[in-house]
Write a protein that holds these residues in place. Sequence first.
Motif, PDB file in Angstrom:
ATOM      1  N   PHE A  77      11.552   7.312  29.216  1.00 21.97           N
ATOM      2  CA  PHE A  77      11.740   6.456  30.383  1.00 21.97           C
ATOM      3  C   PHE A  77      12.362   5.101  30.039  1.00 21.97           C
ATOM      4  O   PHE A  77      12.278   4.153  30.820  1.00 21.97           O
ATOM      5  N   GLY A  78      12.988   5.012  28.866  1.00 23.32           N
ATOM      6  CA  GLY A  78      13.803   3.852  28.546  1.00 23.32           C
ATOM      7  C   GLY A  78      13.091   2.695  27.894  1.00 23.32           C
ATOM      8  O   GLY A  78      13.622   1.579  27.878  1.00 23.32           O
ATOM      9  N   TYR A  79      11.892   2.926  27.348  1.00 19.40           N
ATOM     10  CA  TYR A  79      11.154   1.857  26.682  1.00 19.40           C
ATOM     11  C   TYR A  79      11.238   2.034  25.174  1.00 19.40           C
ATOM     12  O   TYR A  79      11.113   3.148  24.661  1.00 19.40           O
ATOM     13  N   GLY A  80      11.433   0.920  24.471  1.00 20.81           N
ATOM     14  CA  GLY A  80      11.645   0.978  23.031  1.00 20.81           C
ATOM     15  C   GLY A  80      10.373   1.050  22.219  1.00 20.81           C
ATOM     16  O   GLY A  80      10.436   1.258  20.998  1.00 20.81           O
ATOM     17  N   SER A  81       9.223   0.879  22.842  1.00 18.99           N
ATOM     18  CA  SER A  81       7.958   0.923  22.107  1.00 18.99           C
ATOM     19  C   SER A  81       6.849   1.361  23.044  1.00 18.99           C
ATOM     20  O   SER A  81       6.964   1.262  24.281  1.00 18.99           O
ATOM     21  N   THR A  82       5.761   1.833  22.441  1.00 20.77           N
ATOM     22  CA  THR A  82       4.613   2.225  23.257  1.00 20.77           C
ATOM     23  C   THR A  82       3.970   1.000  23.917  1.00 20.77           C
ATOM     24  O   THR A  82       3.394   1.109  25.002  1.00 20.77           O
ATOM     25  N   GLU A  83       4.092  -0.173  23.264  1.00 23.95           N
ATOM     26  CA  GLU A  83       3.520  -1.391  23.833  1.00 23.95           C
ATOM     27  C   GLU A  83       4.222  -1.765  25.138  1.00 23.95           C
ATOM     28  O   GLU A  83       3.581  -2.080  26.151  1.00 23.95           O
ATOM     29  N   ALA A  84       5.566  -1.718  25.120  1.00 19.56           N
ATOM     30  CA  ALA A  84       6.327  -2.052  26.331  1.00 19.56           C
ATOM     31  C   ALA A  84       6.038  -1.039  27.440  1.00 19.56           C
ATOM     32  O   ALA A  84       5.881  -1.402  28.612  1.00 19.56           O
ATOM     33  N   PHE A  85       5.966   0.233  27.058  1.00 18.73           N
ATOM     34  CA  PHE A  85       5.664   1.273  28.037  1.00 18.73           C
ATOM     35  C   PHE A  85       4.264   1.064  28.617  1.00 18.73           C
ATOM     36  O   PHE A  85       4.058   1.186  29.839  1.00 18.73           O
ATOM     37  N   SER A  86       3.306   0.755  27.778  1.00 21.81           N
ATOM     38  CA  SER A  86       1.927   0.571  28.242  1.00 21.81           C
ATOM     39  C   SER A  86       1.823  -0.595  29.210  1.00 21.81           C
ATOM     40  O   SER A  86       1.080  -0.534  30.202  1.00 21.81           O
ATOM     41  N   ARG A  87       2.583  -1.678  28.949  1.00 21.33           N
ATOM     42  CA  ARG A  87       2.570  -2.812  29.880  1.00 21.33           C
ATOM     43  C   ARG A  87       3.113  -2.401  31.242  1.00 21.33           C
ATOM     44  O   ARG A  87       2.555  -2.766  32.285  1.00 21.33           O
ATOM     45  N   ALA A  88       4.229  -1.664  31.235  1.00 20.87           N
ATOM     46  CA  ALA A  88       4.815  -1.208  32.494  1.00 20.87           C
ATOM     47  C   ALA A  88       3.869  -0.256  33.218  1.00 20.87           C
ATOM     48  O   ALA A  88       3.709  -0.324  34.441  1.00 20.87           O
ATOM     49  N   PHE A  89       3.236   0.618  32.466  1.00 19.95           N
ATOM     50  CA  PHE A  89       2.290   1.589  33.029  1.00 19.95           C
ATOM     51  C   PHE A  89       1.119   0.861  33.679  1.00 19.95           C
ATOM     52  O   PHE A  89       0.725   1.173  34.811  1.00 19.95           O
ATOM     53  N   ARG A  90       0.592  -0.123  32.984  1.00 18.07           N
ATOM     54  CA  ARG A  90      -0.563  -0.866  33.499  1.00 18.07           C
ATOM     55  C   ARG A  90      -0.186  -1.674  34.738  1.00 18.07           C
ATOM     56  O   ARG A  90      -0.998  -1.824  35.668  1.00 18.07           O
ATOM     57  N   SER A  91       1.046  -2.208  34.772  1.00 18.54           N
ATOM     58  CA  SER A  91       1.459  -3.018  35.918  1.00 18.54           C
ATOM     59  C   SER A  91       1.529  -2.193  37.196  1.00 18.54           C
ATOM     60  O   SER A  91       1.367  -2.725  38.299  1.00 18.54           O
ATOM     61  N   VAL A  92       1.765  -0.888  37.075  1.00 10.86           N
ATOM     62  CA  VAL A  92       1.836  -0.009  38.244  1.00 10.86           C
ATOM     63  C   VAL A  92       0.471   0.585  38.565  1.00 10.86           C
ATOM     64  O   VAL A  92       0.018   0.563  39.714  1.00 10.86           O
ATOM     65  N   HIS A  93      -0.216   1.116  37.545  1.00 12.53           N
ATOM     66  CA  HIS A  93      -1.455   1.860  37.788  1.00 12.53           C
ATOM     67  C   HIS A  93      -2.718   1.005  37.669  1.00 12.53           C
ATOM     68  O   HIS A  93      -3.793   1.437  38.102  1.00 12.53           O
ATOM     69  N   GLY A  94      -2.597  -0.158  37.069  1.00 12.24           N
ATOM     70  CA  GLY A  94      -3.776  -1.004  36.908  1.00 12.24           C
ATOM     71  C   GLY A  94      -4.613  -0.679  35.695  1.00 12.24           C
ATOM     72  O   GLY A  94      -5.571  -1.396  35.386  1.00 12.24           O
ATOM     73  N   VAL A  95      -4.277   0.401  34.999  1.00 12.21           N
ATOM     74  CA  VAL A  95      -4.968   0.811  33.770  1.00 12.21           C
ATOM     75  C   VAL A  95      -3.923   1.277  32.769  1.00 12.21           C
ATOM     76  O   VAL A  95      -2.786   1.596  33.139  1.00 12.21           O
TER      77      VAL A  95
END
Length: 288
Positions: A77-95
Motif C-alpha cells: 500500500f505504498g509505505y516504506g516501513s511497518t512504522e509508517a504503515f502502523s501510524r496510517a492504520f491507527r489513524s483510520v482504525h484507532g488501533v
Amino acid sequence: MIGALNRLVEFVEGHLDEEIDLAGLARDAGTTEYHLRRMFSSLAGMPLSEYVRRRRMTVAASDVLEGRDLLDVAVRFGYGSTEAFSRAFRSVHGVGPGDVRRDGGPLRSQPQLRFRLTIEGNTTMDTRIADRPAFVLVGHAARVPLIHDGPNPHIQSHIAALPEAEHLRLKELSEAEPAGLLQVSDDVDPDYAEGSELTYLHGVALAEGSSVPEDLDVIEVPAGAWAVFRTSGPYPAALQATWAATAADWFPSNPWRLRPGPSMVAVLERAADFSTATTELWLPVERA
C-alpha cells in the motif's frame, strides 16, 4: 460530473495499491483535476486523498487479519516501513495492526462510495454568468483555517481587528464589480479539506492598472467567467447552503466547471446584527 466521479471511485477501487493518476482520469472525463477534486470533496464530505487512505486501510485490515507479513502489507500500500504503515492504520482504525491481530478489532471500515444525483425540482437557484476583464482585489489578508459550517472565528477576529475607519476607506476605494466590501477566499486547497489553510482577504475590487495603496495586500485576478449565485436568509447558514448546492445541484446540471481562482462573497443587504443577509457568491468558472 456524477458519472465522472463514479468512474473515479471505480478506478480507485481497482488501484488501491498504486498511485492514482488523477490528472489522467480528469482528462479522460473531459474535465480538470481541480474541478474533479473540488466536486469530490464537496459531495463526499472528505478530500479524495482521505477517501483513498481510508479505503486502503479498510482493505489492509483484511490482510492484517489473515496474518500476512506486516512489511509486505506496508509495501503493497505504498509505505516504506511497518512504522509508517502502523501510524496510517491507527489513524483510520484507532488501533494498531498488532491490536487487530490479537483482538480482531475494533475496525472502522470505509464503504465504497457511490454518487447519485437526485433531482427535486422544487428549488430554483438565482444564478447568472458574468464575464469580467482582469481586475485586482485589494485589502487586508490573513491565513486562516477552512471551516465548512458556521461562522469562522479566525475570519471574525481578522475583520474585528480592523478599525471602522479602515472599512470606510476600503468602501471608498471600490470601483469595479463586484462592488462594495468583499469576503475573498484564495489559495484554497483543491481538496477543500476542513482545517486546511486559505488566504482570506477583506477588501474590494479595483480595475486592472489602478493605483493601489502600499499598505494593502493585492490579489491579481485574470479575465474570465464567473458564476454568480444570489441568496437571502440566515447568515452564514444560507450562504453555506448555497455553496453546497453549487456542487450537488448546479454544476452537475450546467455546462460549466470550476477553474482555479479566488471565490468572492459580496454582502448586498444585511440585518444590523448580521443574523440575516442577502449575498452574492462569485465562483470562477469555465465552459466544461
